[in-house]
Design an enzyme around this catalytic site. Structure first.
Site, PDB file in Angstrom:
ATOM      1  CG  ASP A 120      31.568  66.065  16.408  1.00 49.18           C
ATOM      2  OD1 ASP A 120      32.684  65.944  15.863  1.00 49.18           O
ATOM      3  OD2 ASP A 120      30.506  65.759  15.846  1.00 49.18           O
ATOM      4  CG  HIS A 121      32.416  61.849  18.410  1.00 52.41           C
ATOM      5  ND1 HIS A 121      31.238  62.588  18.532  1.00 52.41           N
ATOM      6  CD2 HIS A 121      32.181  60.922  17.450  1.00 52.41           C
ATOM      7  CE1 HIS A 121      30.339  62.097  17.683  1.00 52.41           C
ATOM      8  NE2 HIS A 121      30.889  61.092  17.023  1.00 52.41           N
TER       9      HIS A 121
ATOM     10  CB  CYS B 156      31.414  67.981  13.415  1.00 54.39           C
ATOM     11  SG  CYS B 156      30.481  68.597  12.000  1.00 54.39           S
ATOM     12  N   GLY B 157      32.538  65.773  11.906  1.00 50.80           N
ATOM     13  CA  GLY B 157      32.899  64.820  10.862  1.00 50.80           C
ATOM     14  C   GLY B 157      32.819  65.430   9.477  1.00 50.80           C
ATOM     15  CB  THR B 158      30.085  66.420   7.386  1.00 54.40           C
ATOM     16  OG1 THR B 158      29.146  66.932   8.356  1.00 54.40           O
ATOM     17  CG2 THR B 158      29.871  64.921   7.222  1.00 54.40           C
ATOM     18  N   GLY B 159      31.517  68.827   9.100  1.00 57.25           N
ATOM     19  CA  GLY B 159      31.421  70.284   9.247  1.00 57.25           C
ATOM     20  C   GLY B 159      29.991  70.780   9.082  1.00 57.25           C
ATOM     21  CB  ILE B 160      27.050  69.313   7.358  1.00 59.71           C
ATOM     22  CG1 ILE B 160      27.777  69.200   6.015  1.00 59.71           C
ATOM     23  CG2 ILE B 160      25.586  69.700   7.132  1.00 59.71           C
ATOM     24  CD1 ILE B 160      27.306  68.039   5.144  1.00 59.71           C
ATOM     25  N   GLY B 161      26.952  69.651  10.447  1.00 59.48           N
ATOM     26  CA  GLY B 161      26.187  69.835  11.684  1.00 59.48           C
ATOM     27  C   GLY B 161      26.628  71.079  12.429  1.00 59.48           C
ATOM     28  CG  MET B 162      30.577  71.429  14.261  1.00 59.08           C
ATOM     29  SD  MET B 162      30.207  71.954  15.961  1.00 59.08           S
ATOM     30  CE  MET B 162      31.436  70.979  16.854  1.00 59.08           C
TER      31      MET B 162
ATOM     32  CG  HIS C 274      32.773  87.815  -1.891  1.00 57.71           C
ATOM     33  ND1 HIS C 274      32.298  87.395  -3.112  1.00 57.71           N
ATOM     34  CD2 HIS C 274      33.972  88.405  -2.151  1.00 57.71           C
ATOM     35  CE1 HIS C 274      33.158  87.716  -4.056  1.00 57.71           C
ATOM     36  NE2 HIS C 274      34.201  88.320  -3.509  1.00 57.71           N
TER      37      HIS C 274
ATOM     38  NE  ARG D 268      30.263  94.357  -5.999  1.00 57.33           N
ATOM     39  CZ  ARG D 268      31.031  93.431  -6.524  1.00 57.33           C
ATOM     40  NH1 ARG D 268      30.518  92.488  -7.271  1.00 57.33           N
ATOM     41  NH2 ARG D 268      32.329  93.416  -6.309  1.00 57.33           N
ATOM     42  CG  HIS D 269      31.256  92.173  -1.043  1.00 59.83           C
ATOM     43  ND1 HIS D 269      30.617  91.161  -1.724  1.00 59.83           N
ATOM     44  CD2 HIS D 269      32.361  92.468  -1.756  1.00 59.83           C
ATOM     45  CE1 HIS D 269      31.315  90.857  -2.813  1.00 59.83           C
ATOM     46  NE2 HIS D 269      32.383  91.643  -2.848  1.00 59.83           N
TER      47      HIS D 269
HETATM   48  C1  RB5 Z   1      29.152  62.300  14.004  1.00 63.59           C
HETATM   49  O1  RB5 Z   1      29.051  60.965  13.668  1.00 63.59           O
HETATM   50  C2  RB5 Z   1      28.785  63.184  12.827  1.00 63.59           C
HETATM   51  O2  RB5 Z   1      27.438  63.029  12.519  1.00 63.59           O
HETATM   52  C3  RB5 Z   1      29.086  64.626  13.129  1.00 63.59           C
HETATM   53  O3  RB5 Z   1      30.429  64.760  13.461  1.00 63.59           O
HETATM   54  C4  RB5 Z   1      28.851  65.604  11.988  1.00 63.59           C
HETATM   55  O4  RB5 Z   1      29.454  65.157  10.820  1.00 63.59           O
HETATM   56  C5  RB5 Z   1      27.470  66.025  11.775  1.00 63.59           C
HETATM   57  O5  RB5 Z   1      27.164  66.853  10.917  1.00 63.59           O
END
Ligand code: RB5
Length: 152
Positions: free
Chosen positions: A8-9, A65-71, A98, A133-134
């Protein structure tokens, strides 16, 4: 290998450096954007990358993405995807060995380009350990996906 990549951006600057690293390792890259810094929605970029991996048209995927979490949350909704959110070298190796992760998610706002590039190198070069296992644990994850799939 053929690697699908998307950002993303908030991940687009890191994406360009990662593409160069993947090319330098001799792999093919398909870039699903984004290509500018305008605000976009990460699921729109996770989807095409993960569809390529799930269908077998790409061997692996990388999402930023910014945190990688959303992705990583979006990616793991797609059947067949085992997306690992990774910000350290130990986890990059361990998740291949693993979990047999087939998509890597990272956050551009969390780590610098040097660490991110090393993570990608290790993640691409490490094989799944296999073994009872894995393999058994990954199969149990697949069973969870099948149990809750809307389209079995
Ligand atoms: C964008 O501002 C941010 O929310 C997105 O890149 C990402 O970090 C979401 O998980």
């Amino acid at each position: 290998m053929k690697i699908a990549i998307g950002a993303d951006h908030a991940g687009v600057r890191l994406k360009d450096g990662i593409i160069a690293v993947i090319h330098s390792l001799g792999h093919e890259v398909e870039d699903f954007g984004c290509h500018c810094s305008d605000s976009v929605d990460y699921p729109d970029y996770a989807l095409p990358v993960c569809e390529k991996v799930a269908s077998g048209e790409a061997d692996r995927g990388v999402l930023i993405c910014g945190t990688g979490i959303g992705m990583s949350i979006a990616a793991n909704k797609i059947p067949g995807i085992r997306c690992a959110l990774v910000h350290d070298l130990f986890s990059a190796k361990a998740t291949r060995e693993h979990n047999d992760s087939n998509v890597l998610a990272m956050g551009e706002r969390v780590i610098g380009p040097g660490v991110a590039e090393d993570i990608v190198r290790i993640w691409l070069e490490t094989e799944f350990s296999g073994g009872e296992r894995h393999v058994g644990r990954v199969s149990k994850v697949q069973a969870l996906e099948e149990k809750y799939s809307l389209h079995p």
